[in-house]
Write an enzyme that holds these catalytic residues in place. Sequence first.
Site, PDB file in Angstrom:
ATOM      1  N   GLN A 223       0.825  -1.201   0.000  1.00 41.96           N
ATOM      2  CA  GLN A 223       0.000   0.000   0.000  1.00 41.96           C
ATOM      3  C   GLN A 223       0.860   1.252   0.000  1.00 41.96           C
ATOM      4  OE1 GLN A 223      -3.175  -0.212   2.796  1.00 41.96           O
ATOM      5  NE2 GLN A 223      -3.804   1.909   2.542  1.00 41.96           N
TER       6      GLN A 223
ATOM      7  N   SER B  67       4.227  -6.245   2.721  1.00 42.00           N
ATOM      8  CA  SER B  67       2.911  -6.188   3.368  1.00 42.00           C
ATOM      9  C   SER B  67       1.867  -6.878   2.487  1.00 42.00           C
ATOM     10  CB  SER B  67       2.541  -4.737   3.689  1.00 42.00           C
ATOM     11  OG  SER B  67       1.433  -4.673   4.556  1.00 42.00           O
ATOM     12  N   LEU B  68       0.851  -6.144   1.988  1.00 41.99           N
ATOM     13  CA  LEU B  68      -0.166  -6.811   1.166  1.00 41.99           C
ATOM     14  C   LEU B  68       0.436  -7.452  -0.079  1.00 41.99           C
ATOM     15  CD1 LEU B  68      -1.590  -5.574  -1.713  1.00 41.99           C
ATOM     16  CD2 LEU B  68      -1.705  -3.589  -0.238  1.00 41.99           C
TER      17      LEU B  68
ATOM     18  N   ARG C 103      -9.144  -7.856   4.001  1.00 43.07           N
ATOM     19  CA  ARG C 103      -8.014  -7.391   4.820  1.00 43.07           C
ATOM     20  C   ARG C 103      -8.022  -5.870   4.932  1.00 43.07           C
ATOM     21  NH1 ARG C 103      -2.541  -5.781   3.850  1.00 43.07           N
ATOM     22  NH2 ARG C 103      -0.982  -6.728   5.239  1.00 43.07           N
TER      23      ARG C 103
ATOM     24  N   HIS D 163       0.673  -2.985  11.114  1.00 44.10           N
ATOM     25  CA  HIS D 163       1.789  -3.790  11.615  1.00 44.10           C
ATOM     26  C   HIS D 163       2.158  -3.415  13.051  1.00 44.10           C
ATOM     27  CE1 HIS D 163       2.181  -5.490   7.660  1.00 44.10           C
ATOM     28  NE2 HIS D 163       2.207  -4.281   7.154  1.00 44.10           N
TER      29      HIS D 163
ATOM     30  N   GLN E 110       1.084 -11.356  10.051  1.00 39.36           N
ATOM     31  CA  GLN E 110       1.664 -10.178   9.414  1.00 39.36           C
ATOM     32  C   GLN E 110       0.931  -8.891   9.804  1.00 39.36           C
ATOM     33  OE1 GLN E 110       0.667  -8.652   5.575  1.00 39.36           O
ATOM     34  NE2 GLN E 110       2.457  -9.676   4.719  1.00 39.36           N
TER      35      GLN E 110
END
Length: 320
Positions: A23, A103-104, A128, A214, A263
């Site tokens: 992102q 991340s994603l 998510r 996170h 995560q």
Amino acid sequence: MTPRARRDKGAERVTVALLFPGQGSQKVGMGAALAREFPDAAETFLEADDLLGFSLSRLMWEGPESELALTRNAQPAILVHSVAALRAGGERLVGARMAAGHSLGEFSAHVAAGTLRFADALSAVRLRGTLMFEAGERRPGTMAAVLGMEDEAAELLCREVSDPPMSVVVTANYNAPGQIVISGDVEAVGRAAAEAPSRGAKRVVPLSVSGAFHSPLMGPAEEGLRAHLASINFGRLSFPVYSNVAAEPVSEGETARELLVRQLTAPVRWSRSVERMVAAGATQFIEVGPGQVLARLNKRIAKGIPTVSFGEPDDLAALG
């Protein structure tokens, strides 16, 4: 074959590692040219629109930017663009031996490795993003990039200014040497940001985000994502995907499932992941998807190893 000829032949071998962005890489217009030039990419955008029940592609290509930037939209948009580029790259990318996603982007990496079907990854990422946004509304948080500070100094600072459980700040992203992101409650991040220059930071940059990603503040999102991923088939990986959580190669679907849940609240160990890929033999990195954020980070993490980006038709020549 002479010994020298064998060495020369070995030197020509290229071990490709794929990188997938997270992102923040979204922008209005993303993927439009890719869809015009490559039928496989165009089909990917159509498939995504059908699966989601609304025209994500129109939002990606026309905006408004404020709507695209919403977590529930930005995350699936980046995944779709990354998979469209992956499919458009075709045989130029199928020889990859390993992958990682920021991340994603780790979901995109698992699509590339065959762990997840595109449709399943898309539904998971859409949920998510929604769950992360809702967690941010439940307990507002923020993030900030801390530049020029050692990892250990940033970790110590976060521990010292935190007052758990009501006021927490943690190191959330280890993006590159000297580039760390901290995340947590607004006041705690503010205290850490104010103190950081006296601990060696050259600059602190507040990030425009909808929550403390996170960090422990994302805990409420874990249950929903875990339940959803439990309903999805995780297949056998065709090559290892390096986990953000452990910075280690994952080769089993069940392990991938659990790490994708963890995560949400664990730090992204990006520098270490890339370093481990280099140690495993990566000789070329290809960032697949929108932007060039990861390629720029690689200039500091994997010095001397070529990194190219492929997200638009003009990038195709860089793949060779």
